[in-house]
Scaffold this motif. Sequence first.
Motif, PDB file in Angstrom:
ATOM      1  N   SER A  20       6.017  15.836  -2.032  1.00 34.05           N
ATOM      2  CA  SER A  20       6.795  14.676  -1.831  1.00 34.05           C
ATOM      3  C   SER A  20       6.940  14.712  -0.352  1.00 34.05           C
ATOM      4  O   SER A  20       6.954  13.569   0.276  1.00 34.05           O
ATOM      5  CB  SER A  20       8.276  14.828  -2.418  1.00 34.05           C
ATOM      6  OG  SER A  20       7.926  14.775  -3.817  1.00 34.05           O
ATOM      7  N   ARG A  49      13.655   6.866   4.625  1.00 35.53           N
ATOM      8  CA  ARG A  49      13.574   7.722   3.510  1.00 35.53           C
ATOM      9  C   ARG A  49      14.406   7.320   2.128  1.00 35.53           C
ATOM     10  O   ARG A  49      13.854   7.380   0.938  1.00 35.53           O
ATOM     11  CB  ARG A  49      13.803   9.039   3.938  1.00 35.53           C
ATOM     12  CG  ARG A  49      13.052   9.796   4.891  1.00 35.53           C
ATOM     13  CD  ARG A  49      13.370  11.369   5.158  1.00 35.53           C
ATOM     14  NE  ARG A  49      12.180  11.976   5.777  1.00 35.53           N
ATOM     15  CZ  ARG A  49      11.344  12.910   5.395  1.00 35.53           C
ATOM     16  NH1 ARG A  49      11.255  12.647   3.949  1.00 35.53           N
ATOM     17  NH2 ARG A  49      10.305  13.367   6.035  1.00 35.53           N
ATOM     18  N   ASN A  51      14.701   4.261   1.559  1.00 37.72           N
ATOM     19  CA  ASN A  51      14.077   3.314   1.143  1.00 37.72           C
ATOM     20  C   ASN A  51      12.397   3.549   0.740  1.00 37.72           C
ATOM     21  O   ASN A  51      11.535   2.573   0.968  1.00 37.72           O
ATOM     22  CB  ASN A  51      14.028   1.828   1.933  1.00 37.72           C
ATOM     23  CG  ASN A  51      15.572   1.470   2.051  1.00 37.72           C
ATOM     24  OD1 ASN A  51      16.037   0.638   0.978  1.00 37.72           O
ATOM     25  ND2 ASN A  51      16.362   1.887   2.661  1.00 37.72           N
ATOM     26  N   LEU A  52      12.230   4.857   0.410  1.00 41.64           N
ATOM     27  CA  LEU A  52      10.672   5.103   0.278  1.00 41.64           C
ATOM     28  C   LEU A  52       9.881   4.307  -0.584  1.00 41.64           C
ATOM     29  O   LEU A  52       8.761   4.099  -0.379  1.00 41.64           O
ATOM     30  CB  LEU A  52      10.665   6.891   0.151  1.00 41.64           C
ATOM     31  CG  LEU A  52       9.723   7.477   0.776  1.00 41.64           C
ATOM     32  CD1 LEU A  52       9.431   7.022   2.227  1.00 41.64           C
ATOM     33  CD2 LEU A  52       9.619   9.028   0.291  1.00 41.64           C
ATOM     34  N   SER A  53      10.703   3.971  -1.723  1.00 40.98           N
ATOM     35  CA  SER A  53       9.822   3.474  -2.687  1.00 40.98           C
ATOM     36  C   SER A  53       9.320   2.014  -2.307  1.00 40.98           C
ATOM     37  O   SER A  53       8.175   1.569  -2.547  1.00 40.98           O
ATOM     38  CB  SER A  53      10.559   3.243  -3.955  1.00 40.98           C
ATOM     39  OG  SER A  53      11.810   2.580  -3.875  1.00 40.98           O
ATOM     40  N   ARG A  54      10.051   1.186  -1.574  1.00 45.33           N
ATOM     41  CA  ARG A  54       9.808  -0.082  -0.702  1.00 45.33           C
ATOM     42  C   ARG A  54       8.605   0.155   0.368  1.00 45.33           C
ATOM     43  O   ARG A  54       7.975  -0.512   0.297  1.00 45.33           O
ATOM     44  CB  ARG A  54      11.221  -0.783  -0.281  1.00 45.33           C
ATOM     45  CG  ARG A  54      12.261  -0.991  -1.363  1.00 45.33           C
ATOM     46  CD  ARG A  54      13.210  -1.937  -0.613  1.00 45.33           C
ATOM     47  NE  ARG A  54      14.270  -2.438  -1.807  1.00 45.33           N
ATOM     48  CZ  ARG A  54      15.365  -1.775  -1.971  1.00 45.33           C
ATOM     49  NH1 ARG A  54      15.732  -0.801  -1.107  1.00 45.33           N
ATOM     50  NH2 ARG A  54      16.222  -2.133  -2.687  1.00 45.33           N
ATOM     51  N   TYR A  56       6.740   2.468   0.386  1.00 43.65           N
ATOM     52  CA  TYR A  56       5.168   2.761  -0.394  1.00 43.65           C
ATOM     53  C   TYR A  56       4.494   1.687  -0.852  1.00 43.65           C
ATOM     54  O   TYR A  56       3.492   1.584  -0.746  1.00 43.65           O
ATOM     55  CB  TYR A  56       5.777   3.875  -1.455  1.00 43.65           C
ATOM     56  CG  TYR A  56       4.506   4.459  -2.457  1.00 43.65           C
ATOM     57  CD1 TYR A  56       3.837   5.607  -1.861  1.00 43.65           C
ATOM     58  CD2 TYR A  56       4.155   3.896  -3.552  1.00 43.65           C
ATOM     59  CE1 TYR A  56       2.573   5.900  -2.604  1.00 43.65           C
ATOM     60  CE2 TYR A  56       2.968   4.406  -4.362  1.00 43.65           C
ATOM     61  CZ  TYR A  56       2.245   5.249  -3.807  1.00 43.65           C
ATOM     62  OH  TYR A  56       1.344   5.835  -4.456  1.00 43.65           O
ATOM     63  N   GLN A  57       5.434   1.154  -1.409  1.00 40.27           N
ATOM     64  CA  GLN A  57       5.041  -0.312  -2.118  1.00 40.27           C
ATOM     65  C   GLN A  57       4.282  -1.237  -0.967  1.00 40.27           C
ATOM     66  O   GLN A  57       3.235  -1.682  -1.205  1.00 40.27           O
ATOM     67  CB  GLN A  57       6.027  -1.010  -2.764  1.00 40.27           C
ATOM     68  CG  GLN A  57       5.549  -2.396  -3.540  1.00 40.27           C
ATOM     69  CD  GLN A  57       4.870  -2.114  -5.059  1.00 40.27           C
ATOM     70  OE1 GLN A  57       5.300  -1.351  -5.541  1.00 40.27           O
ATOM     71  NE2 GLN A  57       3.747  -2.840  -5.149  1.00 40.27           N
ATOM     72  N   GLU A  98      12.789  -6.026   0.279  1.00 39.54           N
ATOM     73  CA  GLU A  98      11.481  -6.291  -0.195  1.00 39.54           C
ATOM     74  C   GLU A  98      11.253  -7.662  -0.645  1.00 39.54           C
ATOM     75  O   GLU A  98      12.353  -8.146  -1.516  1.00 39.54           O
ATOM     76  CB  GLU A  98      11.048  -5.021  -1.149  1.00 39.54           C
ATOM     77  CG  GLU A  98       9.582  -5.627  -1.611  1.00 39.54           C
ATOM     78  CD  GLU A  98       9.033  -4.618  -2.582  1.00 39.54           C
ATOM     79  OE1 GLU A  98       7.813  -4.608  -3.036  1.00 39.54           O
ATOM     80  OE2 GLU A  98       9.785  -3.930  -3.226  1.00 39.54           O
TER      81      GLU A  98
END
Length: 315
Positions: A20, A49, A51-54, A56-57, A98
């Motif tokens: 990760s 970090r 908002n890591l998923s955003r 990544y997208q 996003e």
Amino acid sequence: MESLGELLDSMKSPAFRRKSDEIAKELLEHPLVRSLKEQHPELTEQVLRTNLSRVYQYVGDHNNCEHCPGLERCPNDFQGHYSKLDVQIVNGSPEIYERKAPCSLQISKTNEDQIRKRIRSFYVDERALEEGYNEVEIMSKDRLRAPAVHQVFRYIRDTRENGLSPKGLFLTGSFGTGKTFLMCYLLHELAKQGFTGVIVYMPEFMEDLKSMMQDNSKLKETVETMKHCDLLIFDDIGAENLNPWVRDHVLGSILNFRMNRKPTFYTSNYRLDGLEKHLSFTSKDGEEAHKGQRLMNRISPFVDVVQLFGENQRG
């Protein structure tokens, strides 16, 4: 399948945390994220970090777009769209939001869909309306038709600049010289400007009108559509079998309404004098010269004649 407990346990393992951290580090060093931080210096590593998923997208969508396989095979979650990140200050702290933005291919498709919605065809091959049009190709395909093409181009340009004229065009020429193609091009170009259009293949339309006589609502709807559209094209007029009722009460009604209001266009193998003779004759009543003249009085003064020369492209 592993249980939820086993999955949670694996997420606690050092190997999972190391993986990760490696993904997070790679994302934060990505050129797109560095550029985002330069634009928004208030973005700390902690905010990123969180908002890591955003993030990544955002990076994944842009990577997919760089290697775009085409709109139909778009690998992004929302086909034809990619993630954009907006930064706003909320209660003194930066927040990342996003949103999905359409790509150039999606914008182009949306525009084409809007154009198609403005055009209706009756019995005309839809491929003629859906093909891509290239002005250079239109001009170079057959040099003999260049003067006619220039007239059509001029009409399109004048309509863009000055709006609709009550005068249309009458394209006359031999078989396969591109009359229908040029009229479809005109419809397509002016639909981009917001004008509505209808193109009607006359031989089949006249045959179908016989069955419409039994369905008054369908007949009325069809006639009203042709009366009120911005651009109306009667394709291959002169090739149909006329009956007096259709000529006088349908075609005559449409042309009577449109004259001095909206332009009507025609393609024909006849010249105007030959078309008048055709419109004067019906299989039921024979020749009625005054009926043909009456209809031509609603056609001739409201068109510029375009003589189309060239070779038969259908061969």
